[in-house]
Design a protein around this motif. Sequence first.
Motif, PDB file in Angstrom:
ATOM      1  N   ALA A 247       0.848  -1.081   0.071  1.00  0.00           N
ATOM      2  CA  ALA A 247       0.005   0.103  -0.062  1.00  0.00           C
ATOM      3  C   ALA A 247       1.012   1.234   0.056  1.00  0.00           C
ATOM      4  N   PHE A 248       1.886   1.172   0.455  1.00  0.00           N
ATOM      5  CA  PHE A 248       2.752   2.419   0.543  1.00  0.00           C
ATOM      6  C   PHE A 248       4.293   2.128   0.567  1.00  0.00           C
ATOM      7  N   VAL A 249       4.943   3.021  -0.365  1.00  0.00           N
ATOM      8  CA  VAL A 249       6.314   2.877  -0.604  1.00  0.00           C
ATOM      9  C   VAL A 249       6.997   4.243  -0.361  1.00  0.00           C
ATOM     10  N   THR A 250       8.148   4.154   0.264  1.00  0.00           N
ATOM     11  CA  THR A 250       9.173   5.232   0.571  1.00  0.00           C
ATOM     12  C   THR A 250      10.195   5.499  -0.594  1.00  0.00           C
ATOM     13  N   ILE A 251       9.939   6.797  -1.100  1.00  0.00           N
ATOM     14  CA  ILE A 251      10.686   7.173  -2.502  1.00  0.00           C
ATOM     15  C   ILE A 251      11.266   8.531  -1.922  1.00  0.00           C
ATOM     16  N   GLU A 252      12.301   9.129  -2.781  1.00  0.00           N
ATOM     17  CA  GLU A 252      12.644  10.192  -2.848  1.00  0.00           C
ATOM     18  C   GLU A 252      11.532  11.246  -3.359  1.00  0.00           C
ATOM     19  N   LYS A 253      11.357  12.365  -2.705  1.00  0.00           N
ATOM     20  CA  LYS A 253      10.095  13.285  -3.235  1.00  0.00           C
ATOM     21  C   LYS A 253      10.464  13.524  -4.533  1.00  0.00           C
ATOM     22  N   GLY A 254       9.526  13.564  -5.562  1.00  0.00           N
ATOM     23  CA  GLY A 254       9.483  13.772  -6.978  1.00  0.00           C
ATOM     24  C   GLY A 254      10.123  12.595  -7.731  1.00  0.00           C
TER      25      GLY A 254
END
Length: 171
Positions: free
Chosen positions: A31-38
């Motif tokens: 449901a969620f992933v952590t990525i660098e903004k943009g």
Amino acid sequence: MNKISLAEAVKLKSVLAKRIRELEEEMDRVAFVTIEKGSEIPKQTRTLANVEQEMDVVRNDFRLLDKLVYCANIDNEIPFNNDSLTIVEAIELATQLRAKARKMKEFGSSIKEETAYSYSETMVMVRVATFDPETYRVKALEAERHANKLSNLINAKNYTIELDFDSEKYF
């Protein structure tokens, strides 16, 4: 349609319940992933929608299986102690017999008379059983024997009852 024994159905319900818990955990992971903004969201092998769809199928199978098990437990009977009990009644009676045996074991392991406490050097209080512990020890063994016998009858009956359920995708 394929058939499954009631005994297998009971086991399969546990398998399906475990699968539902696993799918819930998978939903949390995808449901969620952590990525660098943009940054772009990485492509996932399975999406939340995929997992949700599989969970709907498993939950539907679980409900159907649950209904079939409940109906079988009401529609089928077991002879016990010159009586005929539906499986649901037999399951409850076995549970009650085990509870009865457990309580009687407590009384059966009691001491007939023991010192409780003393108020002074001259007055000693004793705790006296109002029953015979040996009688309760024997009653406990008898209740446990009946519970075991009934459980064996339930188990044997569960292997003779067939339910219309396709378990191929799970077994």
